[in-house]
Structure formats: structure tokens, C-alpha cells
Scaffold this motif. Structure first.
Motif, short mmCIF file in Angstrom:
data_model
loop_
_atom_site.label_atom_id
_atom_site.label_comp_id
_atom_site.label_asym_id
_atom_site.label_seq_id
_atom_site.Cartn_x
_atom_site.Cartn_y
_atom_site.Cartn_z
N GLY A 15 0.81 -1.22 0.00
CA GLY A 15 0.00 0.00 0.00
C GLY A 15 0.84 1.26 0.00
O GLY A 15 0.32 2.36 0.17
N SER A 16 2.14 1.12 -0.17
CA SER A 16 3.01 2.29 -0.20
C SER A 16 2.79 3.11 -1.47
O SER A 16 2.70 2.56 -2.57
CB SER A 16 4.47 1.84 -0.13
OG SER A 16 5.33 2.86 -0.58
N VAL A 17 2.67 4.40 -1.32
CA VAL A 17 2.53 5.33 -2.45
C VAL A 17 3.69 6.31 -2.37
O VAL A 17 3.86 6.96 -1.34
CB VAL A 17 1.20 6.09 -2.37
CG1 VAL A 17 1.13 7.16 -3.44
CG2 VAL A 17 0.02 5.13 -2.48
N ALA A 18 4.50 6.37 -3.40
CA ALA A 18 5.71 7.19 -3.31
C ALA A 18 5.89 8.04 -4.55
O ALA A 18 5.53 7.63 -5.65
CB ALA A 18 6.94 6.28 -3.15
N THR A 19 6.41 9.23 -4.36
CA THR A 19 6.84 10.02 -5.50
C THR A 19 8.35 10.22 -5.39
O THR A 19 8.90 10.21 -4.29
CB THR A 19 6.17 11.39 -5.56
OG1 THR A 19 6.53 12.14 -4.40
CG2 THR A 19 4.67 11.26 -5.63
N GLU A 20 8.99 10.37 -6.51
CA GLU A 20 10.41 10.69 -6.49
C GLU A 20 10.73 11.49 -7.74
O GLU A 20 9.98 11.44 -8.73
CB GLU A 20 11.26 9.41 -6.42
CG GLU A 20 11.15 8.55 -7.64
CD GLU A 20 11.91 7.23 -7.51
OE1 GLU A 20 11.82 6.59 -6.47
OE2 GLU A 20 12.59 6.86 -8.48
N PRO A 21 11.82 12.23 -7.71
CA PRO A 21 12.17 13.01 -8.90
C PRO A 21 12.45 12.09 -10.08
O PRO A 21 13.05 11.03 -9.92
CB PRO A 21 13.44 13.76 -8.47
CG PRO A 21 13.44 13.72 -6.98
CD PRO A 21 12.75 12.44 -6.60
N ASP A 126 -1.94 15.64 -6.23
CA ASP A 126 -1.08 15.02 -5.22
C ASP A 126 -1.79 13.96 -4.39
O ASP A 126 -1.16 13.19 -3.69
CB ASP A 126 -0.56 16.10 -4.27
CG ASP A 126 0.29 17.11 -5.00
OD1 ASP A 126 1.29 16.69 -5.61
OD2 ASP A 126 -0.05 18.30 -5.00
N SER B 14 17.12 10.71 -2.37
CA SER B 14 16.55 10.51 -3.71
C SER B 14 15.41 11.46 -4.01
O SER B 14 14.99 11.60 -5.15
CB SER B 14 16.02 9.07 -3.82
OG SER B 14 14.91 8.89 -2.95
N GLY B 15 14.88 12.12 -2.96
CA GLY B 15 13.70 12.95 -3.16
C GLY B 15 12.42 12.15 -3.22
O GLY B 15 11.36 12.68 -3.54
N SER B 16 12.49 10.86 -2.90
CA SER B 16 11.29 10.03 -2.91
C SER B 16 10.36 10.41 -1.76
O SER B 16 10.80 10.60 -0.63
CB SER B 16 11.70 8.56 -2.79
OG SER B 16 10.60 7.77 -2.35
N VAL B 17 9.09 10.53 -2.07
CA VAL B 17 8.06 10.80 -1.07
C VAL B 17 7.06 9.67 -1.14
O VAL B 17 6.49 9.42 -2.20
CB VAL B 17 7.36 12.14 -1.35
CG1 VAL B 17 6.19 12.35 -0.41
CG2 VAL B 17 8.34 13.31 -1.27
N ALA B 18 6.85 8.97 -0.03
CA ALA B 18 6.01 7.78 -0.08
C ALA B 18 5.03 7.75 1.08
O ALA B 18 5.34 8.21 2.17
CB ALA B 18 6.88 6.52 -0.02
N THR B 19 3.86 7.23 0.82
CA THR B 19 2.95 6.93 1.92
C THR B 19 2.71 5.43 1.92
O THR B 19 2.79 4.78 0.89
CB THR B 19 1.60 7.65 1.76
OG1 THR B 19 0.96 7.19 0.58
CG2 THR B 19 1.77 9.15 1.71
N GLU B 20 2.43 4.90 3.08
CA GLU B 20 2.07 3.50 3.17
C GLU B 20 1.14 3.33 4.36
O GLU B 20 1.10 4.17 5.26
CB GLU B 20 3.32 2.62 3.31
CG GLU B 20 4.07 2.84 4.60
CD GLU B 20 5.36 2.04 4.69
OE1 GLU B 20 6.11 2.01 3.70
OE2 GLU B 20 5.62 1.47 5.75
N PRO B 21 0.36 2.26 4.36
CA PRO B 21 -0.55 2.05 5.49
C PRO B 21 0.24 1.87 6.78
O PRO B 21 1.30 1.25 6.79
CB PRO B 21 -1.29 0.76 5.11
CG PRO B 21 -1.10 0.60 3.64
CD PRO B 21 0.22 1.21 3.33
N ASP B 126 -2.40 15.88 1.18
CA ASP B 126 -1.70 14.91 0.33
C ASP B 126 -0.55 15.50 -0.45
O ASP B 126 0.27 14.78 -1.02
CB ASP B 126 -2.70 14.30 -0.67
CG ASP B 126 -3.81 13.56 0.03
OD1 ASP B 126 -3.50 12.62 0.77
OD2 ASP B 126 -4.98 13.93 -0.14
N GLN B 127 -0.51 16.83 -0.52
CA GLN B 127 0.55 17.48 -1.28
C GLN B 127 1.82 17.52 -0.44
O GLN B 127 1.85 18.15 0.62
CB GLN B 127 0.09 18.90 -1.65
CG GLN B 127 1.09 19.66 -2.49
CD GLN B 127 0.78 21.15 -2.51
OE1 GLN B 127 -0.25 21.60 -2.01
NE2 GLN B 127 1.68 21.93 -3.08
#
Lengths: 607, 607
Positions: A15-21, A126, B14-21, B126-127
């Protein structure tokens, strides 16, 4: 600039949701979309894993020109390991979904793992949510789109989803977006289903910024003018892709009854002309044409079926307009299975759309089953009592429905032609390459097409190279290797921009280069963009070699290599692949075993 | 329910931004905030890594009650490996930042890696954006907050940030939020600085849902009533924590001049009374009190300095109101360094706030430097010409400024007392445990406090246990092990809820349990919540053992173990740690080497 410089990763297991450059080094090497996603796939998975396992990675990719004011800028690509082929799968689609994914701020969406329960992905800029899809499981593509929009109370959502076929693992399931467009080939929808992911709903509001707005406006305006005046474009707008039916019939390259013939008597009934003719009861199949986002061609067709004529399945929703016949669907549901009933073909097309399946693979698989039925290998006991003779329009629609719902003999048809023919002990009857079925061109008549089929990284495909003109000029295998290689790289470049292949009738390398250079930061000359295409092609090849494919997979069925064409302009000819293939390997800078040499890899920065 | 069930991961490399449960198994074992973050830290990093390296993980954690209508629900905790101690660091704070982080949808924020450039994190629901902070680097806490709000044009942002001290690696740098509140101890701000992260700005709009809203409203109302009528609460509201100055003076447990004395003549000038007295020129230090989000105590003070009196640094911004003296600051800047000038103490407190430093560690470090100066070990050449005698109010403020800006002798003071004393060859003068400086309680007078200091997992700390009453009742080491252990577990539980420690004067286990049980899904009885606290304590211990700490680190300086108290009620006594510690290990179910036994680990589910 032009890229959003951000990618979205969703791991469906955790369930991980990630953004990265976005890795800009890779963007400069692969442009975007197909090329860039291939690089991300290569870096993020082991090519040896089972395509249907959670370890497979499914990438939705936009290009730098996706969502811009360039013509045909609605494209996105789906890249993954394909279950139909066990090779790299690369399917692109139009509509507006890709543009919205980009407007939401993402160049690429990488999906990994497998959700414990059915889910859909909801993205508004987002905001990224993995939401339960239990109520969606078992629903059609069209029901899914309506349900999500209603649940989210958001008519602006653009939705890409799978039908029941994708849920149940039909090997050529596709991903349908915006109701009528699909990332159609190689079973990318089955991969999505294997991850328990029913749909992706996205709304983006961020727009796209180009590097040189003034220049980009000027260039894209000029390119649209070029396209407007192009005869190829005019034909596509007026007649759609199904105009090809007549061309192939005349040329004698129209695969008929599983390639037993190369011409089909009823071609005109299911071709572009058949779509426009007024029947005695007043019915006309074609309603109008339809464009994808940003497109100034509008090759898409909207059609409806003749409810008076059509009694096979009384489902009134199909009386309304939906996606009309494109050439490949018309070929696969017409000549390939010997059916000349345009309503049956159109209806079967609607079913492909509803259940989320690739019509080419379905039709060719059905054709093989029909040949086996006529041979007596498959019987009515196998087919749930349906007579599976060539020409049986009712069988076409019944089997489309059964396969889409994964019921009865549909489960066998859902294997695809290669597995089906092997199952019944006649692997030679599979008409395709690397597990994927042929499009509507016989490679005894179009030799370069045969070479393109044999060498396409995603299995038999008519869309990854373009040797049409040289094939029409010369029906031998002479001189086909170079144009095949060159056009493969050219198409790989186009597929990496976010634009459609079809403007290539009016635009050459220069025209694509000008648009890329105005939109993207960096200095993009013609040599560089073509090299990006070549790099992509070679990386796809590397993926396939790592997955276990070899030169032995670059081949064609014996029916094309050994059985002379029974008619048409190429009567008596076989496909000269044995001549073309070594020349092709040499053109590519590959060994005689089809492996890129160190020198080639070094030259392309792939070591 | 009560948890948001989502965590946010940001990898600054890395600039990764992640969400997880959120891992709900862990939430049920550790409640939230301190306990849950300890579990996440344990699972996400190697305790052996350098605290200042990119491999360290920095966690901001809310609890299930954070942001609810429970009293004192504004708490969040920062958990990481501390550079001051090389042990687990666990600092919590009030204000509203924690509530907004939770309202944005996150139970925890995990930061890993190191940004290539200075950045700040911008979160609105979420942003989540990692934005350049080049213009912020070198700016004070107060400038940083103003700059970010202005740049984002968003007055609703709640901001946690570091000052210059955190950027430059002062080992006891803190993270300041909402201008006047801080996760103060163990150098968590230095870890943030080592990651090139200047600030986190967050606005949340999502609210918090509790499991049983009606019951929760009723319970929290009753708890607020209890708190309202509690004498301890009344004292905190009226006088703030600095009322303790008088208590410790009378008891003779007020550490003075680096623990050379236990009482201080000028105590009344810098205590709660000194803050309220009107001087001949009409000036009164205290302006008002101030509450954190959701708090019905309001122990915070707002004070200002006497600009007529105060000429040491002419910075007019300090004439305005800011955070007034709490007891620990008053102790560290008053008796500990022998200063009885309330304006100098208040101003030095402002400087701690501005530059982002822990006043306890700074004051105790300065006290050690002053002792070394009076011994002749440190000279004016070392101190940039400043006379570093005890009682020099100007030296206090000058050195606060130098340390905050990491200039001259401030760089030495920025090492913390342990490293400074070692540097000058007198490690015995370090007054603290595991590298962290003592709070304002002499453990010769308060024996249980000594045991708590010695065994606290984050180094010397007065906030992780509560033996105050038994210490006041009995000044021997008898019977201190059990209340120390029990209160450590109790406090670890409170620190895991999202509530403040201070209501514990009115609320026991039952009162916390009722609020947790009404807010959280699951069945939370008293035994279970205390076991969560004990589990947390033992996991912190496991972290420290894995980091390389041993029982030898559970000790006190010779001045407390060997030098009898020179006055007060404990005159002639030393701290009986040698008696208490083995009893404590036994109470904990640890070996005589201070290692949790297999049985204990099994009982707590830690194997």
C-alpha cells in the motif's frame, strides 16, 4: 520543462505510495514514455520473473509531449513483462487518460506487488489513494467507469481499467481507457488483473510547461498545417484505418481463415466501405469519427449495430453507439475467421471493449480454433456445443462473450493462439511470433512486414516498424533489413515522445525533432532523437535476452516460410526471412545469434 | 480510528516521497508516538550507524490522541539516534505542529537519507513537496517561520525547524515548532541539520476520527474536570514549571555551579517569583501564560526583557515578548552557572529559541566550562577574551549567541559537556549520563531521580520517569527501583498517546486508559496500555544495546556518587546508585549486565 520531473510509485502489496524526482539522466537518454519506461522497467525488475507474479512491474508512462498542444498529444504507454509473450510488453493508447496522468504531475506511474484485495487507484493531483474495488470486481469496463465517477462524484476523472478478462487472466487482456481506447496488446491487462488492480482513475489540474513556449506554439502550428494537408491524414480522417481492408485485398496480403488464404470475398462488407453503406433497411454502421485528446486526425470511429438484423445477443446497451471497427479488428473478426457480417464484427468489437481484450489476438486465436475444428481436432464437446466453422458470425460473438467472461471454451480461447495450438498438438497453426498473434498483413506479400513481425520485441506487431512503401514496391526480401531497422528506431523515438504514430505520414524525423526541441530542455538534434529510439530498441532486446528469449524466437510460422501464397500479387512466394534476418542482425550491430555486440552496447551507452 | 492509518516516508537523498498504510499490528503493540516510532526506527535502521550520517532515520510521530479533543492533545515526538548520546533519542513537543501533521493524514513521518542541497518539506494534506531552502540556510528559527509562511502565502502552516545551531551540528540542537515549543533534547535538531533539512511546514485539514465519539466526548469532558480541580494543575497554570525553583532550593536539590553546590542564593530572582516581581523601574518579566493546542493547563510562559536594564546585546526584536523561563531553563541559566539576572536568563532563553538549542545541555555545558575556567584549565585565549566565571550574566548571553551561531568558543560549547570535559582532560566534570546533561535535580537529594537519570534510554533525563513523591518522602536508595521502573513504563505509555505528561498529576493509568479506549479501535485495558509502555522501554534498551551501549553507561558522575552533598536536606549523602541499580535490573527482568532476559523479551513479544 515538458517533463513533470516526478514519478509515482505504488506498491500494491504494502500500500506504499511514493513520488520521487524523475531521473533526468535517463530522460535525456530515452526521451520519455516507451523508452524511459523501458529503462525504469529494466532497473526495477528481474526480466526472469513470471509476468503474472507480484514481482512483475507495470508502468504507465507519458512522454514530454503528452498533454501539450502538439497534435496527437494524448498518448501514454504501458510497459511491463507480457504474459502472452514472456517478453517485454509495450502498448500505447490515446484518449485523454495519459494527459490527465501528466497533468496530475507524473511522468511515470510504476506499479509493483499485488494488492491483497481488489482495489482501484484514485489520483487527483497530489492525492493518491488505493481504494477498495470489491464492488467493481466482475464488472465490465463500461460499468467500472460509471461506478467510479459516481462514487467519487467527479465527472472529470479519466479512467483506465480492465474488464473481467483481465481479472481472470485472459492472456491478451488489455487496459481500456476513456471507454474506447486501449493499451491493447501483449496482455498488459492480465498483468494489471494479476495485481488485483481494477482501475486507475485520475484527474490532473497542473498543466504542462514547455521549454520555449513561443517557439513551441509556432512549431506545433506549422506541424498541424503539414498534417492538415497530408493525403495520408485525409484518408485516416475520412475512412479510418479500415480503408486498409481494400488495399490488402487488392494486394493479396489480407490474412484469411488463419492465413490459409490471402484474400477474402466478403472484404468489402466489413471494410471501410461496408461501414458506410446504407442497407435496405436503412441502417448505416458508421455514425461519426472521433479524435483522441489533442488529435487533429480523428481516425477513431463510432458505430452502432443494426438491432433489427442483429438478434444474437439481445443486450440493448449495444444498440447505442460505441467504438466502431478499426482495420485490425475488422481483419481479425472478418477475413481471419471468414465472417462478412459487419454487425457481428462490430458487436464482437463492442464485446472486446466491454470485457477488455485485444481483438487481434482474440480473432487470430479463434481462427486457429476454427481451423482445428474443421480439422476435427476440436469438437462440439470442446466448444460448449457451438459450431466453430469459419464464417459462423454467431460463433464469433458467442465466443467473444464467453472469453470475456472466462466461461466454458472461452477459457481455452483465453490462452491465446500459441498455447491453444500447443494444447491441441498443432503448434504449427499458431499464426504469430513470440506468442503474440499477427496483425492483418501477410508477410509473404509484405516481406519487410515479416521481418518486422519476427524481430519485434513485443512479439508479432505491425506498429513497431514501417516498411510499407518498400514492401509495396518490391515483394522480395531484398533490401528490407535496413529500412526495417531504421523505421524500428524511428517508431521507438515517436513512441517515446507522447505523440501518435499516425502523423508520421506527414512528419519525418525533422518534424518530430522540432517539436521535441521546442518543448524540452536540452539540445535535441535529429541524430540524438533517433539514437534514443535505437537505444530503446536495444534495451528492449536486452530485456528479452535476459528473460530467456533467443534468436530462435525471431521466426515465423511454417505457413509463411514454407507454404507459397495461394493468390494475390505474391502468389507462389514465401517469406524470405532466412535471407533478411542475418542482414538485419548485421544492420543492428548484433551477432549472428541476435545479441548486441559490446561495440553496439558501448556506442549506445548500454554497458 | 484515532490513527490515520497512514505514514509518510521522505527519502531526502533521492527525493522520494512515499505513503504507506500504518502497520496496525505495531500500533496495537505500541499505541503510537514514542512507542510506535521506536518500533519503526528499530525496523528501519541499523542502531550502529553514525547519528549524523544519512543512514540515520528521523521520525516525527503523532499518537492516536494527538489532535483530538482530549486535553493536551497537541503532542508529537521526534525519534532518532541522538548525536549527543549515540543512543536512541526521544524528544516530544507541544504547540500545534503535531496536530496539523496528523490532520494532514499522517501518523508518522519518516525521514531518511540526506538532501544534496538545503531543503524544507512542505505538506498540505496529500501534497508533499521537497523545496529548496538555500535562502533559509543561516536563518534563525523565527526568520524561517516567517519566510516560509510568506513564500507559501499560507498563514495556516505550522512549522517545525532548526536554527543555525542545527545546521552547523551543535550536538544539542533542538527542533523548534510554533516558535516557542521544541523537541528539545538529545540533539534531534543536529540530525535534522545533518540531513540538510531546514524545516517542515505542514497544514492539515482532514481531522481525526475516534472510535466511539459519544463516549470519547464524555470521557474527555470528565478528564478535563478532573484536571481543572487538580492542585498540581493549578500550580502549573498559575506559576508555570518554574515554581520548582523554590521547592528545590528548600529541599537542597538545586544543582548550582556545576553541582558544586545544591542551593543558590539568587534562586528567588530567577524562579517563578522573580518572573512576577515588579522592579523599581516598573518592569515585570512575565507577561502572560500560554497553552499548547488542546491544552487546559497552559504551563507555558510569555515574557519580555527589561530593555532599560538590558544592554548586553542591543537587538530590539528581543524587547518583544517571547517564550519565558521554564524551570529547566531557569535552573541551567541561573543556579547552574551562578547567574541571578532574570533578564540575562530570559534573553539567553530567547537565544536558545532563536538558534534552536536545548537550554539544559547548553547551560550545563557552560557550567562545566566555567568550572574549568575557574580551575585555570580554560583561559581567556580559549574563550575569545570572555571572562567565564560563574555568575557572569554577560558571558551567559555572549556564549549563547556564539554557540547558536557556531562562532569561536561557541564551537567548543557546541560539543556538549561530555566532549568538552574530555577535550580539556577532565571527564569527571561532565554532569550527565550517556553524554546528555542533567536537568535541575541533584540525585544526592532525590535518589530515585538518580536511578532514573542513570537508566533513562536517552541519557540523563527527568521526564522519562516520576519518582518525585517517593524521593521527597525518603532520601535513601531504599525501595526506589520499583517505582522508577513502574513510572518509566507509565510515562512511556503516556508519551505514546499524543498527550502531555503534565496531566499525570491528576490522571492515573485509569484516566489515560479510558481516553485511549474510547478513541481507539480495539480493547485497551489498563494492563495492556502499561505493557505497551514497558515494551517500548525494553525496545529502546534493545536499540541502545545494539548501538553498543552497556551497563557501564548506566552510571552517574563521581561528584554524585562519591562527593557528599554539601548542604540541604541531603547534606552528607551521596547517590546510592550501586544499591538501586541491581534492584532495578531485577525489577525489569534484566540480567545483572542490564540485558533483557529471553523470558522478559518473550513476555513482551520482543523476540
Amino acid at each position: 520543462m515538458a517533463w513533470q520531473r516526478k514519478i509515482l510509485r505504488v506498491d500494491l502489496s504494502s500500500g506504499s505510495v511514493a513520488t520521487e524526482p524523475l531521473n533526468m539522466d535517463w530522460a535525456f537518454q530515452y526521451i520519455g514514455e516507451r523508452g524511459l519506461a523501458t529503462k525504469y522497467l529494466w532497473e526495477n525488475m528481474d526480466p526472469k520473473v513470471d509476468a503474472m507474479s507480484p514481482e512483475n512491474v507495470l508502468i504507465f508512462a507519458t512522454g514530454p509531449l503528452t498533454g501539450t498542444m502538439a497534435s496527437t498529444s494524448g498518448r501514454y504507454a504501458v510497459i511491463t513483462k507480457g504474459p502472452l509473450t514472456n517478453a517485454i510488453a509495450c502498448s500505447n493508447s490515446g484518449g485523454k487518460f495519459g494527459a490527465d496522468l501528466k497533468y496530475a504531475g507524473y511522468d511515470l506511474l510504476l506499479l509493483s506487488g499485488k494488492s491483497p484485495q481488489p482495489v482501484y487507484l484514485h489520483i487527483v493531483d497530489d492525492q493518491v489513494e488505493i481504494l477498495p474495488a470489491d464492488e467493481l470486481w466482475g464488472r465490465s469496463v463500461w460499468e467500472t467507469e460509471a461506478w467510479i465517477r459516481s462514487q467519487q462524484q467527479n465527472p472529470h476523472l479519466k479512467i483506465a481499467c480492465i474488464g473481467v478478462a483481465g481479472e481472470r487472466g485472459v492472456y491478451y487482456s488489455c487496459i481500456v481507457n476513456d471507454l474506447h481506447r486501449a493499451a491493447g496488446r501483449s496482455g498488459v491487462g492480465a498483468v494489471m488483473g494479476s495485481k488485483n488492480l481494477k482501475a486507475i482513475a485520475v484527474q490532473g489540474t497542473k498543466g504542462v510547461t514547455v521549454a520555449d513556449p513561443k517557439k513551441f506554439m509556432q512549431v506545433t502550428y506549422e506541424m498541424k498545417k503539414l498534417l492538415e494537408n497530408d493525403p495520408g491524414r485525409k484518408g485516416l480522417t475520412k475512412l479510418g484505418t479500415n480503408a486498409m481492408m481494400e488495399t490488402m485485398q487488392e494486394f493479396g496480403g489480407l490474412p484469411t481463415r488463419n492465413f490459409q488464404q490471402v484474400q477474402f470475398d466478403g472484404y468489402d462488407k466489413v471494410g471501410a466501405r461496408g461501414m458506410r453503406v446504407r442497407k435496405p433497411n436503412g441502417h448505416v454502421n458508421l455514425i461519426t469519427n472521433k479524435a483522441c485528446f489533442g488529435c487533429t486526425i480523428a481516425c477513431g470511429r463510432i458505430a452502432h449495430i443494426d438491432k433489427e438484423h442483429f438478434t444474437i445477443v439481445n443486450r440493448k446497451e449495444y444498440w447505442h453507439a460505441s467504438g466502431g471497427l478499426e482495420y485490425e479488428t475488422a481483419y481479425a473478426f472478418g477475413p481471419m475467421v471468414g465472417v462478412d457480417d459487419i454487425d457481428a464484427c462490430t458487436f464482437a468489437g463492442f464485446l472486446m471493449n466491454e470485457h477488455g481484450m485485444d481483438p487481434i489476438s482474440f480473432g487470430v486465436t479463434l481462427a486457429a480454433a476454427m481451423e482445428l475444428y474443421e480439422m476435427g481436432v476440436i469438437t462440439r464437446e470442446d466448444t460448449d456445443g457451438v459450431e466453430l466453422n469459419f464464417g459462423n458470425a454467431e460463433a464469433l460473438t458467442i465466443m467473444a462473450e464467453k472469453t470475456g467472461k472466462y466461461e466454458g471454451f472461452g477459457q481455452v480461447l483465453g490462452l491465446g493462439s500459441k498455447r491453444l495450438c500447443e494444447k491441441y498438438g498443432h503448434p504449427e497453426l499458431f499464426m504469430g511470433v513470440k506468442g503474440q498473434e499477427f496483425a492483418g498483413y501477410d508477410s509473404r506479400a509484405l516481406q519487410g512486414m515479416g521481418l518486422g513481425y519476427a524481430t519485434s520485441n513485443r512479439g508479432a506487431c505491425h506498429l513497431k516498424h514501417d516498411t510499407f512503401e518498400v514492401d509495396m514496391d518490391d515483394q522480395s526480401g531484398n533490401g528490407k533489413a535496413k529500412p526495417c531497422k531504421t523505421s524500428q528506431d524511428f517508431v521507438a523515438m515517436i513512441d517515446s515522445t507522447g505523440l501518435c504514430l499516425f502523423p508520421a505520414s506527414a512528419w519525418g524525423t525533422t518534424e518530430f525533432q522540432q517539436q521535441i526541441d521546442a518543448a524540452c530542455e536540452g539540445d535535441w538534434n535529429e541524430q540524438r532523437i533517433l539514437e534514443c529510439g535505437e537505444r530503446t530498441w536495444n534495451l528492449e532486446r536486452q530485456f528479452n535476452l535476459a528473460a530467456g528469449l533467443t534468436a530462435a524466437d525471431d521466426t515465423l510460422p511454417p505457413r509463411l516460410l514454407e507454404v507459397p501464397a495461394p493468390g494475390g500479387t505474391a502468389k507462389g512466394k514465401v517469406c524470405e526471412l532466412d535471407k533478411m534476418l542475418p542482414e538485419y542482425y548485421a544492420e543492428r550491430g548484433w551477432t549472428s545469434e541476435g545479441v548486441p555486440t559490446e561495440h553496439t552496447l558501448n556506442r549506445l551507452g548500454l554497458t
